[in-house]
Write a protein that holds these residues in place. Structure first.
Motif, PDB file in Angstrom:
ATOM      1  N   CYS A   1       1.804   3.571  -3.000  1.00 16.86           N
ATOM      2  CA  CYS A   1       0.900   4.588  -3.544  1.00 16.86           C
ATOM      3  C   CYS A   1       0.232   5.457  -2.487  1.00 16.86           C
ATOM      4  O   CYS A   1      -0.398   6.459  -2.834  1.00 16.86           O
ATOM      5  N   HIS A   2       0.302   5.070  -1.224  1.00 14.84           N
ATOM      6  CA  HIS A   2      -0.445   5.793  -0.180  1.00 14.84           C
ATOM      7  C   HIS A   2       0.424   6.126   1.020  1.00 14.84           C
ATOM      8  O   HIS A   2       1.223   5.300   1.455  1.00 14.84           O
TER       9      HIS A   2
ATOM     10  N   THR B   1      -9.077   2.905 -12.254  1.00 15.40           N
ATOM     11  CA  THR B   1      -8.171   3.317 -11.185  1.00 15.40           C
ATOM     12  C   THR B   1      -6.832   2.602 -11.339  1.00 15.40           C
ATOM     13  O   THR B   1      -6.762   1.513 -11.908  1.00 15.40           O
ATOM     14  N   ASN B   2      -5.790   3.223 -10.809  1.00 16.27           N
ATOM     15  CA  ASN B   2      -4.467   2.578 -10.798  1.00 16.27           C
ATOM     16  C   ASN B   2      -4.357   1.560  -9.685  1.00 16.27           C
ATOM     17  O   ASN B   2      -3.388   0.834  -9.610  1.00 16.27           O
ATOM     18  N   MET B   3      -5.314   1.579  -8.787  1.00 15.23           N
ATOM     19  CA  MET B   3      -5.179   0.713  -7.622  1.00 15.23           C
ATOM     20  C   MET B   3      -5.474  -0.741  -7.989  1.00 15.23           C
ATOM     21  O   MET B   3      -6.480  -1.023  -8.627  1.00 15.23           O
ATOM     22  N   PRO B   4      -4.574  -1.640  -7.596  1.00 20.73           N
ATOM     23  CA  PRO B   4      -4.793  -3.057  -7.925  1.00 20.73           C
ATOM     24  C   PRO B   4      -6.057  -3.614  -7.277  1.00 20.73           C
ATOM     25  O   PRO B   4      -6.466  -3.170  -6.216  1.00 20.73           O
TER      26      PRO B   4
ATOM     27  N   CYS C   1       0.816  -1.215   0.000  1.00 22.66           N
ATOM     28  CA  CYS C   1       0.000   0.000   0.000  1.00 22.66           C
ATOM     29  C   CYS C   1       0.851   1.268   0.000  1.00 22.66           C
ATOM     30  O   CYS C   1       0.460   2.275  -0.581  1.00 22.66           O
TER      31      CYS C   1
ATOM     32  N   LYS D   1     -13.243  -1.584  -1.318  1.00 22.77           N
ATOM     33  CA  LYS D   1     -12.258  -0.807  -2.085  1.00 22.77           C
ATOM     34  C   LYS D   1     -10.995  -1.637  -2.323  1.00 22.77           C
ATOM     35  O   LYS D   1     -10.449  -1.656  -3.415  1.00 22.77           O
TER      36      LYS D   1
ATOM     37  N   LEU E   1      -3.869   8.101   3.229  1.00 13.43           N
ATOM     38  CA  LEU E   1      -4.840   7.387   4.065  1.00 13.43           C
ATOM     39  C   LEU E   1      -4.518   7.579   5.542  1.00 13.43           C
ATOM     40  O   LEU E   1      -5.073   6.893   6.403  1.00 13.43           O
TER      41      LEU E   1
ATOM     42  N   THR F   1     -14.113   3.261  -8.849  1.00 16.22           N
ATOM     43  CA  THR F   1     -13.459   4.186  -9.761  1.00 16.22           C
ATOM     44  C   THR F   1     -12.978   3.395 -10.971  1.00 16.22           C
ATOM     45  O   THR F   1     -12.023   2.648 -10.880  1.00 16.22           O
TER      46      THR F   1
ATOM     47  N   ARG G   1     -12.869   9.273   9.408  1.00 14.83           N
ATOM     48  CA  ARG G   1     -14.142   8.740   8.894  1.00 14.83           C
ATOM     49  C   ARG G   1     -14.872   7.846   9.868  1.00 14.83           C
ATOM     50  O   ARG G   1     -15.992   7.423   9.602  1.00 14.83           O
TER      51      ARG G   1
ATOM     52  N   TYR H   1     -16.959  -0.146   3.037  1.00 20.55           N
ATOM     53  CA  TYR H   1     -16.350   0.620   1.945  1.00 20.55           C
ATOM     54  C   TYR H   1     -14.864   0.275   1.808  1.00 20.55           C
ATOM     55  O   TYR H   1     -14.378  -0.010   0.714  1.00 20.55           O
TER      56      TYR H   1
ATOM     57  N   ILE I   1      -6.148  -5.687   6.850  1.00 17.54           N
ATOM     58  CA  ILE I   1      -5.768  -4.368   6.321  1.00 17.54           C
ATOM     59  C   ILE I   1      -6.866  -3.347   6.630  1.00 17.54           C
ATOM     60  O   ILE I   1      -6.571  -2.196   6.952  1.00 17.54           O
TER      61      ILE I   1
END
Ligand code: HEC
Length: 122
Positions: free
Chosen positions: A41-42, A89-92, A38, A78, A58, A86, A65, A74, A108
């Motif tokens: 990208c985050h 998206t680039n997210m795997p 993760c 996701k 994140l 999305t 939240r 969610y 996770i």
């Protein structure tokens, strides 16, 4: 089912480099434990200073939240199939592509939303 697991397991998975790489998912040698990668990208826990910025930060995800059933669902969905929200998206798609097991995804999710997790602590 239960969508929230153990954040300590999630922390290990989130920082493991054996995750989806940008644009595609490249399986590693058989039998090596998989991870989420993760941080590629985050931004997540504050103590981890090396992270990519392709995805949104994140940090404080749960603090900002909350940990309601909706947020937990969610976050789980996701990670399981990012494209459901999305397109392109680039997210795997970690779950859909069997990269992570549903149980690993629950860990996770805990790492993201648990108030005791370093994502929300500091
Ligand atoms: C190759 C880059 C990449 C990787 C690896 C990646 N993500 Fe993402 N992620 C993104 C991008 C880009 C977005 C924003 C677009 C979108 O929502 O799909 C995103 C969005 C998200 C969101 C929604 C954020 C919001 O504000 O609602 C969550 C939650 C998330 N990622 C969690 C994770 C977790 C947990 C991992 C590790 C298992 C991970 N991501 C790995 C690129 C990535």
């Amino acid at each position: 089912g239960k969508l929230i697991g153990d954040w300590k397991e999630g922390e290990k998975l989130a920082s493991s480099g054996r995750g989806g790489h940008i644009g595609f998912i490249q399986p590693d040698a058989p039998m090596t434990p998989r991870g989420g990668n993760c941080y590629a990208c985050h931004q997540l826990a504050k103590k981890e200073v090396a992270y990519g910025t392709i995805g949104p930060s994140l940090q404080h995800f749960g603090k900002l939240r909350g940990a309601s059933d909706d947020i937990i669902k969610y976050a789980y969905d996701k990670i399981y199939n990012s494209n459901a929200f999305t397109a392109c998206t680039n997210m795997p798609r970690f779950g859909l592509h069997n990269w992570l097991t549903p149980e690993q995804i629950t860990h996770i999710v805990a790492f993201l939303v648990d108030p005791e997790s370093p994502v929300n602590k500091d």
